[in-house]
Every structure is written in structure tokens, then in C-alpha cells.
Design a protein around this motif. Structure first.
Motif, mmCIF file in Angstrom:
data_model
loop_
_atom_site.group_PDB
_atom_site.id
_atom_site.type_symbol
_atom_site.label_atom_id
_atom_site.label_comp_id
_atom_site.label_asym_id
_atom_site.label_seq_id
_atom_site.Cartn_x
_atom_site.Cartn_y
_atom_site.Cartn_z
ATOM 1 N N LYS A 146 0.730 -1.270 -0.043
ATOM 2 C CA LYS A 146 -0.161 0.061 0.277
ATOM 3 C C LYS A 146 0.911 1.231 -0.030
ATOM 4 O O LYS A 146 1.704 1.408 0.895
ATOM 5 N N ASN A 148 1.542 5.111 -0.012
ATOM 6 C CA ASN A 148 0.481 6.311 0.189
ATOM 7 C C ASN A 148 1.125 7.461 -0.684
ATOM 8 O O ASN A 148 1.738 8.605 0.104
ATOM 9 N N SER A 152 2.297 11.083 1.630
ATOM 10 C CA SER A 152 3.677 10.868 2.329
ATOM 11 C C SER A 152 4.945 11.133 1.621
ATOM 12 O O SER A 152 4.946 10.577 0.269
ATOM 13 N N HIS C 63 -3.582 -5.927 4.252
ATOM 14 C CA HIS C 63 -3.708 -4.591 5.352
ATOM 15 C C HIS C 63 -5.239 -4.916 5.811
ATOM 16 O O HIS C 63 -5.916 -5.322 5.270
ATOM 17 N N VAL C 182 -0.746 10.465 9.884
ATOM 18 C CA VAL C 182 -1.413 9.731 9.046
ATOM 19 C C VAL C 182 -0.881 10.196 7.678
ATOM 20 O O VAL C 182 -0.693 9.324 6.785
ATOM 21 N N ASP C 183 -0.783 11.355 7.454
ATOM 22 C CA ASP C 183 -0.251 12.039 6.074
ATOM 23 C C ASP C 183 1.153 11.315 5.838
ATOM 24 O O ASP C 183 1.453 11.018 4.665
ATOM 25 N N CYS C 185 2.702 8.512 6.667
ATOM 26 C CA CYS C 185 2.936 7.088 6.790
ATOM 27 C C CYS C 185 3.060 6.666 5.488
ATOM 28 O O CYS C 185 2.265 6.737 4.450
ATOM 29 N N LYS C 188 0.399 3.502 4.633
ATOM 30 C CA LYS C 188 -1.165 3.615 5.083
ATOM 31 C C LYS C 188 -1.230 2.744 6.178
ATOM 32 O O LYS C 188 -2.508 2.166 6.402
ATOM 33 N N TRP C 191 -4.599 5.308 10.137
ATOM 34 C CA TRP C 191 -5.728 5.916 9.311
ATOM 35 C C TRP C 191 -6.406 6.405 10.379
ATOM 36 O O TRP C 191 -6.398 6.085 11.494
#
Lengths: 416, 227, 317
Positions: A146, A148, A152, C63, C182-183, C185, C188, C191
């Protein structure tokens, strides 16, 4: 990848000849004098010590480091940041060679590109060393994990670093492969990539600075000057390392034509080191003249805070080295051939100065005092030093082998 | 000490006497345990805060009733005898001249009172020693002590009604379960209502300060500086 | 390791330059390459120990948001078995989801808080924190009256509280509406859920600690080692995203005790507070305690200038 970019030869396809080229290069790269074998043995030994330390860190948890929840990044990320700069610094050869058509620089520009490869490999190793769960590395891969992106900045960094690695692998691989085939490199297949790599080099260090300066909770990093500062210090450390490498290459292998590039690079460092000092001064003026709570990290770094002074010796050493190196570099006599040792000394000072300034002088004090203004000091543990030395040894091995592979090109640049 | 004993909860008495210096310890130990809370729920009366019948109640714990005073000495069976207030006060006339324990010549001497300039009979009912009295003379049962506190401390009472004053346990969501609240005198000794001082017991340590290695903290880490 | 690699080379080195035979030379190089590879394998052998602690199922786990209900059930069964095996405790791990129409908000009355630290301890026990370090998601800052400058505060105060010239500021995760953690990471692994709680998938986190650097409230903790909790002290009432015992090498944080609060209960730190300074509730419920406080008290938030929009308020009477 080069096998795709060039048309197949008359007798055999690139699919078979490119691996043969790689095998031949490796064979040549492992040929050498007793001193060469001794050098590689020492590096191998250091690397193994580091590998063992890292394996212990993974097995026992990062309790083996001296990092804490307060100072959650330490020596590894400090070195990572510095190595990104070193990789970007190689571009200071590419720009004169390709944009200003400096023939002499063009002949040896591959040194800068190979340095970029070694430095990026080290960057990636430092990131892995810093991960609490390296076994979950695949979570960061696009598609299967995943990713981001684009939120990020770390994902941006993954992209630009791997992209820069691929760019330089392609450029160096293509040029050396063409030489192996005995053909003249076709500019179509590498010049656009070289131009791209110039922009890309700026981007890797800008993005790395954005990792830090985008964090509002860390006032010490939260400055717009961080990316320019990173670039300025990268353009000190990169060329400084290359100058020292060139002096050594000339002495050890007798490759000629290095003196003029050395002079060019020295002139570059002469300017960039002053720009870097100017930026540091400007940063410090803003911090200390304004005062207030946001200055506490700078106060801690330079003078200590509440009796805690672990970083004070580091930063003053860096300042001393940087200023001494700047003064030496300003002196025109430094370029005289008989003063090579002094030039090497100045470059080493600038290099170490930049290393401290970016690591113990920038990454670590960003965490001290912590966001709740607790002062928890950080001094790297023995394990961290071992891993760090191991990665440096590996990087130097990569660089040494890469330079050896490129020696024929460096010896007879006309064909290239 | 008389004051504390007088105002304690019956089922907490043993704990309270074990920690006379820290009256909170008993209360806290009870509040932290769901079992203790449910057992005390039997002694509380429900007070519906919402109209909806589907909602659980907010339960405010009430004192057991009028306090009982420990008498000096022991009876032939070795027990400490206790007496209701009215045992003595019903046969003695109130002396309104005594506004503090300092002027008493017998009983309740040494009781520490620090509650503004209130005289004893500002709150205790001279007509019926087993009840309290409001400022207008209305008698109030000891169980309803909060009504009396609220006369003066209306701001706290308002905050209490909205969960902004006083401890609680149980549920925030009354659709799913009841909420248990403590009352004024669980924290505030009516004779000396200032919230008592406490001693900090638990501190998170940094990971280097493990118990066996107490002094090897960050100052200790400096010794690695030579590396 | 290093010695086995370095000692044989110098002794055999003098013969090397005179070896002209290609195959013999290749054999020598091959021998050293093998030696080096062997030494490398020996050097990283501690990894085998680490690999033993990670099952294939754990390694391959997807995930949290991509697990099907069946996969989740398998994962939870595996985690419960691990808790039994590694900690000797019978635990129940639930998968508590947000209650629709709920947005959790916390408030602390600074006029009342006396810094006794019971909340810190309750968090420690409730959330199965490492016993060696007294880990907790809450830090209480002792501040001189008359300032909001945390630079002047101290978290290491001890003894009798409250001190006359001090007030006490408990800080834990503020469950920001604009969470910087959160931004940043990259994977993800953390969250914000619909009820406002910022959670971490401990089985997805790679342990880069960027979130720790990004958080302005020191709300995140890293598991520098495997947490130690005696079997009899383990809180068996657990949730996947909350207080289950965390693996080594990942980041964790306060979840407003979602294993309690998503079942309607109050957080452990609130129940433990002997001064009643803590208030918790659903801000979307206009009759809630928390709404009354926000409407009637003088409320402020920490580090407002950073734009993190905390769901955590401080007030004075």
C-alpha cells in the motif's frame, strides 16, 4: 535495461552479450594488486561486522540502538540524509560536462555517476537498517503493498531515489557496455537521461529535505531554507569526495587528465561552501535574534539546554571544520599540484563538516527538546556505529568495483 | 479524625481506616474495580437524565445515611461501640455559641474544620441531629447531602450535572449501559473540603531506565561519546 | 567472521599474480567468493531467530482494510493463539468497529487535574503496555502557573501533588482531524476512522517511525523490544486495532480505548481519574456532556497554530 535501449548486434543479441559484459566487468574488477585485495578484504571484514550487528538488531529489536521515542531517528537517518546529498553532489560533474561542454570533465564524468550509484545503494541500506520491521518491506512496494502516494513525502523519496539509481545505472551501464562492444555510444540513448539526471539530482535532495521541513511539530526543521541548505551542503560534500577520489585514483592507477576536473570541482566547492555557510548563518540569525520557545533546539545544539550538552562538541567541530575548509579553499595556492595533500585535507574537513552538520547537527537536534519539551539526549550506540560502518564499507566496495570497471574508459577517454 | 469517620461510607470503612493519611486510596481502589462498582450500585438510587425509557440510568452514589460516632473505649465483648448523633443530641440543647470545635469543652474536640466561616449549625440540624438543614431551615436527609452542598456551590453542581465535575465510571453511551457517578463528599470532606494532596506513584520510564539499571539513563549514555 | 575472511587471503596472495591459468584463477576467485558468502551467511545468522518468530501467515497478511471477514477471523484466531503461546494468557481479540453517528471527543479540566498520574497507570494496565518501561500513552506535564509554554514544563516531577505554583497538563493522542502522523505514513498503516479515532494496523506498520517524528504531541510509541507483560497481568479484553499486545518493531498509540468506547464504555484513563478532571463523549450528540463543556467552558486546544485540529480539549472552570 540497456539491452532494450540499443539495437542488437550483428552476431549475438544483447540478451546474451549484456550478461557477458557484466561477467567480464566483474572479472576485471576483481583483478588487482595486493593493495587492492587488502583494501577489499578490510572493507569486506567491516561490512560483515555491520551485517552481523544489523542481524542482531533485527533479532533482538531496536533496543540495541540508543534511539528513543523522543529521539526516534538517529545515526541511520542522519547518514541516509547525508548520502542522498552525496549522490546528488555527483551532479556537479555532470553539469560542467554536459551543460558547459567541459571536455576534460566529460571524460571523467562517469566517476560522479558511479558515486551516485554507490551513494544511493547506501541510502537504501540505511533506510532498511532504520526499519523496525524490514521483513515488511514489501508493504512499501506499489501495487502489491500500500503506497501512500502522493501524500507521504517518504513515498516521493522512495520514487526519486530508486529513479535516480536506475537513471545512473542505465547511463553508466550503457556507456561501459558500448565500450565493451567497441562501439561509439549513441547520444540518443544517454544524453536525454543525463539531462534528466541533472534535474533528478536536485529533486532527490529537495524531496529529502521536504521529509523534514514539512513537519510543523518540529520547529527546528520547519524552515523553507532547509531544501536549499541541503543542496548547498550536498554540493560541498559531493565534489569534496570526488576530488579526494580523483587524487587517489590518479596516484593509485596513474589515470591522467584528472587535474583540470579537480581544479573545476575545487572552484565549485569554493563557492558552494560559502553559500552553505551563508545559509547556516542566516538560519542561526533568525533563530537567535527572534528567540522564544522555537529556538530551544538551536540553543540546545550550540550551547546546551538545562545542563544537557551532548551535541555541543559535535556542532562546534562541524563549524570549525567548515570554516577552516572554506578559508583553505579560498586560497588560490591550494590548487598547485604540490599542495595536493592540503587540498585533500581541506576536502576531508568540508566532507566531515557537512556530515556532522546534516546528521548530529540537524536530524538529531530536530528531536531535542521533544514535542513536549522533554530533553532526552542521544548518542549513537555501539551497534549503530557498527551497522553504519558496515554500510559505509559496502558503499566503498561498490564504488571501488565501479571505478575499476570504468578504468579502461577513464584511461582512454577518446574512444568514449 | 472524627470528621472523617463520621462521613465515611459504611462499606468503605475498613479501607479508610487502613489509609487514614490518604482518604483517596480507598475510593480509588473501589472505583477502579467494576465489581466494587456494581456492589455499590445496590446502595445508589437511580436518577434518570433522559426521558427515553430505552436509556440506562446515571447512578449517583449516595451516603448510607446519618453518620454514627465511634465511642471511646470498648464494650465487654471488645467491640468499639457506635452511637447515632441523636443518642446524645436529643437530650442536650444546642449551644449556638459554639461555632467552631475550638470552643467545645467536651466531644468533637480537635475536629479540624476548614469550610469557610460556616458554623456547625449552618449545616447540621439543631432540631433533628440525624438530618441536615438547608439555609431556609428545611431538613435534608444525610443521603441527600448534595442538595445541601449545591446551595452554595451551584456552579459545581451545574458542572456535575453535565459530567464536568466529579468522577464517573461505566458507560458514556447510556443506550448500552449505566453510568456511575460519585457524590460531593466522596472527594470533599465536608468539614475540610479542600481536595487532599496526593503522591505521584506511577511514572513512565524511558526505555533506558529499566529498573535494574536505574542510573544508566541519558547522562549515562554520554559515556558512549568516545566511540 | 571477519577474521575467517581476512586471514587466508594475504597468505595466498603472493601466488596470485603469477597464476596465469585462467581456470585456476577463476577457482581461486570462486573460493574466495564462496568464503565471503559463507561468512556473510554466518554474520546474518541471528536473522534465523527473527524469522522463527514470524510465521508465513503473518508475513503474507494483507492490510486490515483489505481483509475479508473470514480472513479477519483467521488472523484474530492466530493472534489469540500467539498470545497463549508467547504470553500464556487466554485473550479475546474483538474487531470493534465505529458506532454510526459517533465522533469521539475528550476534554480535561485543568482547574481540577492535580497531576497524580492515575490515568497514566490505568492506561499502562488497560493497554497491555511493556512492564519494564512503565510505558503509557499519557504523559503529564507539570507547568508553572501563568504560562502555556511547554518549554517551562516538566514530565519528571515526583512527590506530593499538586504543588502550589503549578498546574498539570496531561497529554495523549489528540485524535486530530488533520493528523500529520497519518499523512506521513508511507504504507497507510495508520488512518483515521469514522468516529475520529486514529488507529494503527500493528501487522502492517513497517516501523519507519516517520509518524513519531511528525506527531506534535508525543502521542506515538515504538516497540523497541518485545513487550513484557506477565500472564496474570494481561488484560484479556482486547481489540485488533487497540490493546492487543503489540509486536516488536511497530508503532502504537492511544485509541481512546476503542475496545471499551466502541462498546459504549468510558476510557480507562477517565475511570481511573480520582479528580474527575476527564470528560469523554460523542460530540454529535447535542445533549452529551462534552457538548455542554464546549458550549459553556473556556476551552482551548494544544498547539492550535499547527492546524492539526485536535479532538481533545482543555478547559478551566
Amino acid at each position: 535495461m540497456s539491452s532494450i535501449t540499443a539495437p542488437p548486434g550483428e552476431n549475438e543479441s544483447h540478451v546474451t552479450s549484456y550478461p557477458r559484459f557484466l561477467g567480464r566487468s566483474l572479472w576485471l574488477a576483481t583483478e588487482g594488486s595486493l593493495a587492492f585485495y587488502a583494501w577489499m578484504t578490510v572493507l569486506t571484514a567491516l561490512f560483515l561486522v555491520g551485517a552481523n550487528a544489523w542481524a542482531n538488531q533485527v533479532a533482538g529489536g531496536m533496543i540495541g540502538t540508543n534511539m528513543t521515542d523522543h529521539v526516534s531517528w538517529g545515526l541511520y537517518i542522519a547518514n541516509f540524509t547525508f548520502m542522498v546529498g552525496l549522490a546528488a553532489g555527483g551532479v556537479m560533474m555532470v553539469i560542467p560536462a554536459y551543460l558547459y561542454r567541459d571536455r576534460k570533465m566529460h571524460d571523467v564524468v562517469i566517476i560522479g555517476e558511479l558515486l551516485a550509484i554507490a551513494a544511493i545503494v547506501m541510502c537504501l541500506m540505511f533506510v532498511i537498517a532504520d526499519l523496525g520491521r524490514p521483513d515488511r518491506f514489501w508493504h512499501m512496494m506499489p501495487v502489491i503493498g500500500k503506497f501512500n502516494f502522493p501524500i507521504s513525502m517518504l513515498t516521493w523519496d522512495v520514487i526519486v531515489l530508486n529513479g535516480y539509481l536506475l537513471l545512473n545505472l542505465h547511463i553508466c551501464g550503457y556507456l561501459l557496455y558500448m565500450r565493451y562492444l567497441g562501439r561509439k555510444p549513441n547520444p540518443v540513448w544517454y544524453v536525454p537521461f543525463v539531462m534528466l539526471s541533472i534535474v533528478w539530482a536536485i529533486s532527490i535532495h529537495t524531496v529529502t529535505a521536504f521529509l523534514y521541513c514539512g513537519l510543523g511539530g518540529r520547529p527546528f526543521w520547519n524552515t523553507a531554507l532547509l531544501a536549499p541548505r541541503f543542496l548547498a551542503s550536498a554540493f560541498v560534500s559531493g565534489p569534496a569526495f570526488i576530488i579526494v577520489s580523483m587524487v587517489l585514483i590518479k596516484r593509485v592507477t596513474g589515470v591522467g587528465g584528472l587535474d583540470q576536473p579537480i581544479a573545476t570541482l575545487t572552484k565549485i566547492v569554493r563557492v558552494t561552501i560559502l553559500i552553505n555557510l551563508l545559509m547556516v548563518t542566516s538560519e542561526l540569525f533568525t533563530e537567535f535574534y527572534t528567540g522564544g520557545s522555537h529556538t530551544s533546539a538551536a540553543k540546545y545544539l550550540f550551547f546546551g539546554l538545562h545542563g544537557k550538552t551532548a551535541l555541543v562538541p559535535w556542532i562546534w567541530t562541524a563549524i570549525g571544520l567548515n570554516i577552516t575548509a572554506a578559508l583553505l579553499l579560498l586560497w588560490p595556492g591550494l590548487l598547485e599540484l604540490r599542495r595536493r595533500p592540503l587540498l585533500v585535507a581541506a576536502c576531508c574537513m568540508a566532507f566531515v563538516g557537512a556530515w556532522i552538520e546534516k546528521g548530529m547537527g540537524l536530524i538529531v537536534p530536530g528531536f531535542i527538546p521533544s514535542t513536549l519539551h522533554e530533553i532526552v539526549e542521544y548518542v549513537p550506540s555501539q551497534l549503530e556505529w557498527k551497522v553504519t560502518v558496515g554500510i559505509w564499507a559496502f558503499g566503498l566496495m561498490v564504488f571501488t568495483i565501479a571505478i575499476k570497471t570504468a578504468l579502461p574508459t577513464l584511461r582512454h577517454p577518446a574512444e568514449h | 479524625m472524627v470528621g472523617i469517620v463520621v462521613w465515611q461510607q459504611g462499606h468503605r470503612a475498613g479501607e479508610r481506616i487502613e489509609h487514614p493519611e490518604d482518604p483517596l486510596a480507598a475510593r480509588y481502589a473501589g472505583a477502579a474495580s467494576p465489581d466494587a462498582e456494581s456492589s455499590s450500585a445496590a446502595q445508589v438510587s437511580g436518577e434518570h437524565e433522559a426521558d427515553s425509557a430505552e436509556l440506562f440510568s446515571v447512578l449517583i452514589r449516595k451516603p448510607d445515611g446519618p453518620p454514627r460516632v465511634k465511642l471511646a473505649g470498648r464494650d465487654p465483648q471488645g467491640r468499639s461501640p457506635e452511637a447515632a448523633c441523636s443518642t446524645c443530641h436529643s437530650i442536650r440543647d444546642p449551644n449556638f455559641g459554639n461555632t467552631t470545635p475550638a470552643t467545645l469543652d467536651e466531644f468533637h474536640q480537635g475536629l479540624s474544620v476548614a469550610h469557610g466561616n460556616l458554623a456547625c449549625y449552618a449545616c447540621h440540624n439543631p432540631q433533628d441531629a440525624d438530618t441536615l438543614r438547608l439555609a431556609d431551615g428545611t431538613a435534608v436527609a444525610y443521603q441527600d447531602v448534595m442538595t445541601m452542598c449545591s446551595q452554595c456551590h451551584s456552579q459545581q453542581a451545574e458542572s456535575f450535572a453535565h459530567g464536568a465535575h466529579g468522577g464517573m465510571t461505566g458507560h458514556w453511551d447510556l443506550r448500552r449501559g449505566p453510568q456511575m457517578k460519585i457524590n460531593c463528599i466522596d472527594c470533599h470532606d465536608p468539614h475540610s473540603p479542600v481536595y487532599p494532596k496526593m503522591v505521584v506513584g506511577f511514572k513512565p520510564k524511558d526505555r533506558f531506565n529499566v529498573p535494574a539499571d536505574d542510573h544508566h539513563d541519558h547522562e549515562g549514555a554520554d559515556s558512549h561519546g568516545e566511540h | 567472521m571477519a577474521n575467517t575472511e581476512s586471514t587466508p587471503q594475504p597468505t595466498s596472495k603472493p601466488s596470485l599474480p603469477v597464476v596465469q591459468n585462467f581456470t585456476r584463477r577463476a577457482a581461486v576467485k570462486g573460493a574466495f567468493a564462496t568464503l565471503g558468502a559463507g561468512a556473510f551467511v554466518a554474520a546474518v545468522s541471528p536473522l534465523r531467530q527473527a524469522a522463527k518468530n514470524t510465521t508465513a501467515a503473518e508475513f503474507m497478511q494483507q492490510h486490515y482494510t483489505e481483509l475479508s471477514p473470514e480472513q479477519k477471523a483467521d488472523v484474530i484466531a492466530r493472534l489469540e493463539a500467539e498470545a497463549k503461546e508467547q504470553y500464556g494468557a487466554d485473550v479475546q481479540i474483538a474487531d470493534d468497529r465505529p458506532i454510526p453517528g459517533t465522533k469521539f471527543v475528550y476534554a480535561i479540566n485543568l482547574s481540577v487535574c492535580n497531576g497524580n498520574g492515575k490515568c497514566v497507570e490505568a492506561c499502562h494496565k488497560e493497554n497491555n503496555h511493556d512492564r519494564d518501561t512503565n510505558q503509557s500513552y499519557i504523559r503529564v506535564v507539570e507547568m508553572p502557573k501563568g504560562t502555556m509554554d511547554m518549554e517551562k514544563g516538566s514530565t519528571t516531577y515526583t512527590g506530593t501533588v499538586p504543588k502550589d505554583d503549578k498546574f498539570y497538563l496531561p497529554v495523549q493522542c489528540q485524535q486530530c482531524d488533520e493528523p500529520p502522523c497519518v499523512d506521513v505514513c508511507p504504507v497507510k498503516a495508520t488512518w483515521k476512522e469514522e468516529d475520529g479515532i486514529v488507529v494503527v494496523d500493528y501487522n502492517w506498520c513497517i516501523g519507519c517511525r516517520y509518524c513519531e517524528a511528525a506527531c506534535p504531541y508525543h502521542a506515538r510509541r515504538f516497540n523497541w523490544k518485545k513487550p513484557v507483560v506477565p500472564a496474570e497481568e494481561i488484560n484479556p479484553d482486547q481489540s485488533y486495532l487497540s490493546n492487543r499486545v503489540r509486536p516488536v518493531g511497530v508503532v502504537e498509540k492511544c485509541t481512546y480505548c476503542l475496545h471499551r468506547t466502541r462498546r459504549g464504555r468510558l476510557p480507562a484513563c477517565l475511570e481511573a481519574c480520582p479528580t474527575g478532571a476527564r470528560v469523554f463523549g460523542n460530540i454529535l450528540d447535542k445533549d452529551s456532556n462534552i457538548r455542554w463543556i464546549l458550549e459553556n467552558k473556556r476551552v482551548y486546544i494544544l498547539k492550535e497554530e499547527l492546524g492539526t485540529k485536535p479532538a481533545f480539549f482543555y478547559y478551566f472552570d
